[in-house]
Design a protein around this motif. Structure first.
Motif, PDB file in Angstrom:
ATOM      1  N   PHE A  41      -6.213   0.171  -5.792  1.00 32.91           N
ATOM      2  CA  PHE A  41      -6.580  -1.224  -5.562  1.00 32.91           C
ATOM      3  C   PHE A  41      -5.364  -2.071  -5.180  1.00 32.91           C
ATOM      4  O   PHE A  41      -5.327  -3.277  -5.452  1.00 32.91           O
ATOM      5  N   TYR A  42      -4.392  -1.456  -4.540  1.00 35.17           N
ATOM      6  CA  TYR A  42      -3.206  -2.117  -3.988  1.00 35.17           C
ATOM      7  C   TYR A  42      -2.439  -2.918  -5.037  1.00 35.17           C
ATOM      8  O   TYR A  42      -1.990  -4.030  -4.790  1.00 35.17           O
ATOM      9  N   ASN A  43      -2.299  -2.343  -6.234  1.00 33.94           N
ATOM     10  CA  ASN A  43      -1.509  -2.945  -7.303  1.00 33.94           C
ATOM     11  C   ASN A  43      -1.959  -4.382  -7.607  1.00 33.94           C
ATOM     12  O   ASN A  43      -1.134  -5.287  -7.751  1.00 33.94           O
ATOM     13  N   ALA A  44      -3.256  -4.552  -7.693  1.00 34.06           N
ATOM     14  CA  ALA A  44      -3.820  -5.891  -7.896  1.00 34.06           C
ATOM     15  C   ALA A  44      -3.360  -6.479  -9.227  1.00 34.06           C
ATOM     16  O   ALA A  44      -3.287  -5.785 -10.245  1.00 34.06           O
ATOM     17  N   GLU A  45      -3.043  -7.776  -9.197  1.00 33.58           N
ATOM     18  CA  GLU A  45      -2.594  -8.448 -10.416  1.00 33.58           C
ATOM     19  C   GLU A  45      -3.695  -8.485 -11.469  1.00 33.58           C
ATOM     20  O   GLU A  45      -3.408  -8.501 -12.662  1.00 33.58           O
ATOM     21  N   SER A  46      -4.932  -8.494 -11.041  1.00 33.73           N
ATOM     22  CA  SER A  46      -6.036  -8.526 -11.998  1.00 33.73           C
ATOM     23  C   SER A  46      -6.152  -7.219 -12.775  1.00 33.73           C
ATOM     24  O   SER A  46      -6.810  -7.165 -13.811  1.00 33.73           O
ATOM     25  N   ALA A  53       0.846  -1.199   0.000  1.00 31.91           N
ATOM     26  CA  ALA A  53       0.000   0.000   0.000  1.00 31.91           C
ATOM     27  C   ALA A  53       0.881   1.247   0.000  1.00 31.91           C
ATOM     28  O   ALA A  53       1.968   1.269   0.582  1.00 31.91           O
ATOM     29  N   LEU A  54       0.399   2.282  -0.680  1.00 30.76           N
ATOM     30  CA  LEU A  54       1.149   3.536  -0.725  1.00 30.76           C
ATOM     31  C   LEU A  54       0.988   4.282   0.593  1.00 30.76           C
ATOM     32  O   LEU A  54      -0.069   4.251   1.222  1.00 30.76           O
ATOM     33  N   SER A  55       2.031   4.982   0.985  1.00 27.21           N
ATOM     34  CA  SER A  55       1.964   5.789   2.200  1.00 27.21           C
ATOM     35  C   SER A  55       1.170   7.065   1.922  1.00 27.21           C
ATOM     36  O   SER A  55       0.939   7.432   0.765  1.00 27.21           O
ATOM     37  N   LEU A  56       0.792   7.740   2.981  1.00 28.06           N
ATOM     38  CA  LEU A  56       0.030   8.977   2.840  1.00 28.06           C
ATOM     39  C   LEU A  56       0.807  10.043   2.065  1.00 28.06           C
ATOM     40  O   LEU A  56       0.237  10.678   1.171  1.00 28.06           O
ATOM     41  N   VAL A 111      -3.484  -4.751 -16.521  1.00 28.75           N
ATOM     42  CA  VAL A 111      -3.740  -4.107 -17.810  1.00 28.75           C
ATOM     43  C   VAL A 111      -3.628  -2.581 -17.686  1.00 28.75           C
ATOM     44  O   VAL A 111      -3.282  -1.898 -18.650  1.00 28.75           O
ATOM     45  N   LEU A 112      -3.885  -2.050 -16.495  1.00 28.93           N
ATOM     46  CA  LEU A 112      -3.759  -0.604 -16.295  1.00 28.93           C
ATOM     47  C   LEU A 112      -2.319  -0.133 -16.445  1.00 28.93           C
ATOM     48  O   LEU A 112      -2.077   0.989 -16.880  1.00 28.93           O
ATOM     49  N   VAL A 113      -1.369  -0.987 -16.076  1.00 30.41           N
ATOM     50  CA  VAL A 113       0.044  -0.624 -16.222  1.00 30.41           C
ATOM     51  C   VAL A 113       0.390  -0.507 -17.701  1.00 30.41           C
ATOM     52  O   VAL A 113       1.051   0.455 -18.127  1.00 30.41           O
ATOM     53  N   ALA A 114      -0.076  -1.465 -18.486  1.00 33.27           N
ATOM     54  CA  ALA A 114       0.172  -1.407 -19.933  1.00 33.27           C
ATOM     55  C   ALA A 114      -0.550  -0.213 -20.557  1.00 33.27           C
ATOM     56  O   ALA A 114       0.009   0.471 -21.426  1.00 33.27           O
TER      57      ALA A 114
END
Length: 190
Positions: free
Chosen positions: A146-151, A88-91, A154-157
């Protein structure tokens, strides 16, 4: 008991307002005392600072009530803490992400206004050229939300593709601005 006393104290401490009533609001029947007719109290709901303090007090009181009678104040505060995964990202990191998106939107609006006020259509094109990069930023924020969800890989691409497209559109917009500026300079020369 203490919570009820606090709310009673807050509601009974409305500050008196000694300004005179406007003449069109005063009643035609005489009042028993001139001071009574001109004394009015402000409601806490009309004062934003008092209202926000009241809401904050209510939320704190609700937290302690929800925590139970035999718990300490620290247990009530700990019950509010969420358990987040390690990725999770920090504040502060969230603050950088969100402020960057807000700054980008602001820059787009300012570029658009500049183009409108000066009559430079090519500057409006620069604002449009910034849109794909904004989409990439929103992809990144959504993925992190969404905590860098593997599902959602596609957003990274999609972010990468929008970044490439955005860099190309900004290059085209800069070329159009340069071209229109050089046309204006040649038309102004005698």
């Amino acid at each position: 008991m203490a919570i009820a006393s606090t709310s009673t104290l807050i509601f009974s401490c409305a500050k008196p307002d000694l300004r005179p009533f406007p003449s069109h609001i005063r009643s035609s029947t005489p009042s028993p005392s001139p001071l009574v007719s001109q004394l009015r109290s402000r409601s806490l709901t009309h004062d934003p600072i008092s209202l926000s303090g009241l809401i904050g007090t209510g939320l704190v009181a609700a937290t302690f009530v929800a925590a139970g009678p035999d718990s300490t104040a620290m247990a009530a505060v700990e019950s509010l803490q969420l358990s987040e995964p390690a990725n999770a990202l920090s504040l502060p990191t969230w603050a950088v992400h969100v402020s960057s998106v807000v700054e980008w939107i602001t820059a787009m609006a300012l570029v658009w206004k500049y183009g409108e006020r000066k009559g430079y259509e090519s500057w409006k094109g620069l604002s449009w050229g910034m849109v794909p990069l904004l989409g990439g930023a929103l992809c990144a924020c959504t993925w992190h939300f969404f905590y860098n969800a593997e599902s959602l890989e596609v957003l990274v691409a999609l972010q990468g593709a929008l970044t490439v497209i955005g860099n190309i559109t900004l290059c085209i917009a800069a070329f159009r601005i340069n071209k229109s500026t050089s046309k204006m300079e040649t038309s102004e020369e005698p």
